[in-house]
Enzyme design. Structure first.
Site, PDB file in Angstrom:
ATOM      1  N   ARG A 141      17.065 -47.633   4.584  1.00 18.76           N
ATOM      2  CA  ARG A 141      17.387 -46.665   3.824  1.00 18.76           C
ATOM      3  C   ARG A 141      16.354 -45.203   4.294  1.00 18.76           C
ATOM      4  O   ARG A 141      16.033 -44.946   3.420  1.00 18.76           O
ATOM      5  CB  ARG A 141      17.623 -47.300   2.696  1.00 18.76           C
ATOM      6  CG  ARG A 141      18.222 -46.450   1.436  1.00 18.76           C
ATOM      7  CD  ARG A 141      17.934 -46.872   0.016  1.00 18.76           C
ATOM      8  NE  ARG A 141      16.992 -46.136  -0.767  1.00 18.76           N
ATOM      9  CZ  ARG A 141      16.123 -46.523  -1.123  1.00 18.76           C
ATOM     10  NH1 ARG A 141      16.098 -48.660  -2.127  1.00 18.76           N
ATOM     11  NH2 ARG A 141      14.552 -46.477  -2.300  1.00 18.76           N
ATOM     12  N   HIS A 201      17.500 -44.445  -3.439  1.00 21.16           N
ATOM     13  CA  HIS A 201      18.059 -45.537  -3.740  1.00 21.16           C
ATOM     14  C   HIS A 201      19.696 -45.052  -4.166  1.00 21.16           C
ATOM     15  O   HIS A 201      20.406 -45.348  -3.560  1.00 21.16           O
ATOM     16  CB  HIS A 201      17.484 -45.988  -4.808  1.00 21.16           C
ATOM     17  CG  HIS A 201      18.616 -47.181  -5.557  1.00 21.16           C
ATOM     18  ND1 HIS A 201      19.076 -48.795  -5.340  1.00 21.16           N
ATOM     19  CD2 HIS A 201      19.248 -47.808  -6.595  1.00 21.16           C
ATOM     20  CE1 HIS A 201      19.706 -49.291  -5.918  1.00 21.16           C
ATOM     21  NE2 HIS A 201      19.594 -48.312  -6.094  1.00 21.16           N
ATOM     22  N   TYR A 224       7.006 -43.673  -4.698  1.00 22.49           N
ATOM     23  CA  TYR A 224       7.263 -45.178  -4.321  1.00 22.49           C
ATOM     24  C   TYR A 224       6.719 -45.233  -2.638  1.00 22.49           C
ATOM     25  O   TYR A 224       6.538 -46.760  -2.092  1.00 22.49           O
ATOM     26  CB  TYR A 224       8.158 -46.022  -4.884  1.00 22.49           C
ATOM     27  CG  TYR A 224       9.243 -46.110  -4.537  1.00 22.49           C
ATOM     28  CD1 TYR A 224       9.925 -46.817  -3.276  1.00 22.49           C
ATOM     29  CD2 TYR A 224      10.014 -45.461  -5.207  1.00 22.49           C
ATOM     30  CE1 TYR A 224      10.980 -46.241  -2.925  1.00 22.49           C
ATOM     31  CE2 TYR A 224      11.300 -45.252  -4.755  1.00 22.49           C
ATOM     32  CZ  TYR A 224      12.684 -45.926  -4.187  1.00 22.49           C
ATOM     33  OH  TYR A 224      13.428 -45.786  -3.683  1.00 22.49           O
TER      34      TYR A 224
HETATM   35  C1  LIG Z   1      23.015 -58.330 -11.616  1.00 18.71           C
HETATM   36  C2  LIG Z   1      21.888 -57.074 -11.373  1.00 18.71           C
HETATM   37  N1  LIG Z   1      20.840 -56.744 -11.904  1.00 18.71           N
HETATM   38  C3  LIG Z   1      20.484 -55.631 -11.169  1.00 18.71           C
HETATM   39  C4  LIG Z   1      20.900 -54.340 -11.327  1.00 18.71           C
HETATM   40  C5  LIG Z   1      20.191 -53.260 -11.322  1.00 18.71           C
HETATM   41  N2  LIG Z   1      20.304 -52.713  -9.678  1.00 18.71           N
HETATM   42  C6  LIG Z   1      21.060 -51.913  -9.359  1.00 18.71           C
HETATM   43  S1  LIG Z   1      20.573 -52.156  -7.326  1.00 18.71           S
HETATM   44  C7  LIG Z   1      19.306 -52.778  -7.380  1.00 18.71           C
HETATM   45  C8  LIG Z   1      18.435 -52.784  -6.312  1.00 18.71           C
HETATM   46  C9  LIG Z   1      19.170 -53.613  -4.870  1.00 18.71           C
HETATM   47  O1  LIG Z   1      18.469 -53.244  -4.013  1.00 18.71           O
HETATM   48  P1  LIG Z   1      19.350 -54.112  -2.554  1.00 18.71           P
HETATM   49  O2  LIG Z   1      20.187 -55.521  -2.490  1.00 18.71           O
HETATM   50  O3  LIG Z   1      17.950 -54.820  -1.626  1.00 18.71           O
HETATM   51  O4  LIG Z   1      20.423 -53.007  -2.380  1.00 18.71           O
HETATM   52  P2  LIG Z   1      20.195 -51.448  -1.864  1.00 18.71           P
HETATM   53  O5  LIG Z   1      20.183 -51.170  -3.086  1.00 18.71           O
HETATM   54  O6  LIG Z   1      18.832 -51.676  -1.050  1.00 18.71           O
HETATM   55  O7  LIG Z   1      20.360 -51.613  -1.292  1.00 18.71           O
HETATM   56  C10 LIG Z   1      19.328 -52.888  -9.037  1.00 18.71           C
HETATM   57  C11 LIG Z   1      18.068 -53.584  -9.017  1.00 18.71           C
HETATM   58  C12 LIG Z   1      22.291 -54.461 -11.173  1.00 18.71           C
HETATM   59  N3  LIG Z   1      22.975 -53.542 -10.903  1.00 18.71           N
HETATM   60  N4  LIG Z   1      22.899 -55.878 -10.926  1.00 18.71           N
END
Ligand SMILES: Cc1ncc(C[n+]2csc(CCOP(=O)(O)OP(=O)(O)O)c2C)c(N)n1
Length: 362
Positions: free
Chosen positions: A256, A260, A269
């Site tokens: 990415r 985020h 980070y």
């Molecule tokens: C069930 C849940 N827990 C926490 C969150 C907060 N949150 C949003 S995105 C994220 C990280 C997601 O990482 P990843 O699965 O690697 O996807 P990326 O954002 O890198 O595409 C978190 C913890 C959420 N949206 N839903």
């Protein structure tokens, strides 16, 4: 024999177009020049949309936005491998996959402006709305894929999620039930190396994420996620298996490149040298050199595309803004409950006051 090996597993990795431009000709998928140009075009459309969306958010014209810059090959090439009747079940960073499936750009922007119409699913659409709860959509994709398995019909559901999602119960349960029920589902994990600020190394001790499939008794394969040719091929094979009731997890190794979401600052980070290293492996530039070398793309084509994108994005922004202009933000209070509870009524009053509207009792 008291101790024997009862099972052994390996994880395959697929790369076709290397970062230095070298190509494994034997593995190149059979794609027409038109399809290759189309993939390049959609990757560029997605990149431009993301860049403009970040700028709009900074001007206060868009809500929180999750750009997929750097992940265009993982999304566009995988969605290109789908048949018309297949389903896309996205997370929240899948603009490039949505564009590949024909979602109009203005709808993506309208959703980011807070309009539910932007995520509306028409009766003939086979693309579900963005899913914000991390990993939950993998289960929806299993439900769809299982239904087709029961009906003996062809379609497959392709679920997108990130590396962090593979740490959730939902995703592990999705792998397990897909295997147990023979769901016609492909899981496309975009391992973009971070779950917000948590690096991949802190999310799991497993050497690959693809091997998480093995515990569920389904296939898992790792692919160079910045190599459009390899992602296409890995997904095509996965879809073939899934159509036969053999679900597959594809782990696309990517990065990415931006934040985020627009609420995040990756400089807090991440190290710059890591970012520079991945910039050099940009999926769009890699496919572009491949197409240029083969005479499939010329300077004139690239210039024409640039001009076309300028107009497309500008029109999409205007159209989305037009949709937003017709909406009263106070509507969101109306639709939360059948009957508005008093505490929500108080919020509505405060909100209307902040918006310059009438405030009860004043
Ligand atoms: C069930 C849940 N827990 C926490 C969150 C907060 N949150 C949003 S995105 C994220 C990280 C997601 O990482 P990843 O699965 O690697 O996807 P990326 O954002 O890198 O595409 C978190 C913890 C959420 N949206 N839903």
């Amino acid at each position: 024999m008291p101790r024997t090996t009862v099972a052994e597993f390996t994880v395959e990795s697929l790369g076709i177009l290397a970062p230095d431009g070298e190509v494994d000709e034997e593995l190149v998928p059979d794609l027409s020049e038109e399809t290759l140009r189309g993939m390049y075009r959609t990757m560029r459309r997605a990149r431009r949309l993301d860049e403009r969306a970040i700028a709009l958010q900074r001007r206060g014209e868009l809500g929180t936005y999750a750009p997929g810059i750097g992940q265009e090959a993982a999304q566009v090439a995988s969605a290109t491998a789908l048949a018309d009747g297949d389903w896309v079940v996205p997370a929240f960073r899948e603009q490039a996959a949505l564009l590949t499936r024909g979602t109009p750009m203005h709808a993506i922007l309208a959703y980011a402006m807070g309009l539910e119409e932007g995520a509306a699913v028409g009766p003939d659409d086979r693309t579900l709305p963005p899913s914000i709860p991390v990993g939950s959509q993998a289960l929806h994709a299993v439900g769809i894929g299982w239904a087709y398995a029961m009906r003996n019909e062809d379609p497959v559901a392709l679920a997108y999620f990130g590396d962090g999602a593979t740490s959730t119960g939902d995703v592990m349960e999705a792998f397990n039930s897909a295997g147990a029920y023979g769901a016609q589902t492909v899981f496309l994990c975009q391992n973009n190396q971070y779950a917000i600020s948590t690096p991949r190394s802190k999310q799991s001790r497993a050497e690959t994420l693809a091997q998480k499939a093995i515990g569920a008794g389904i296939r898992g394969i790792q692919v160079d996620g910045n190599d459009a040719l390899a992602v296409y091929e890995a997904t095509r094979e996965a879809l073939d298996h899934a159509r036969d009731g053999d679900p597959v997890l594809v782990e696309a190794l990517t990065y990415r490149r931006s934040m985020h979401t627009t609420s995040d600052d990756p400089r807090k980070y991440r190290q710059e040298d890591e970012e520079v290293d991945w910039d050099r492996r940009d999926p769009i530039l890699r496919l572009e050199s491949y197409l240029r070398e083969r005479g499939i793309l010329t300077d004139d084509d690239v210039a024409a595309l640039e001009a076309e994108l300028e107009t497309e994005v500008a029109d999409a922004i205007e159209r989305a803004k037009g949709m937003a202009a017709d909406v009263d933000p106070a509507d969101m209070f109306e639709h939360a409950y059948g009957e508005m509870p008093p505490w929500l009524e108080r919020q509505l009053t405060a909100f209307s006051g902040a918006q310059g509207g009438a405030v009860d009792g004043e």
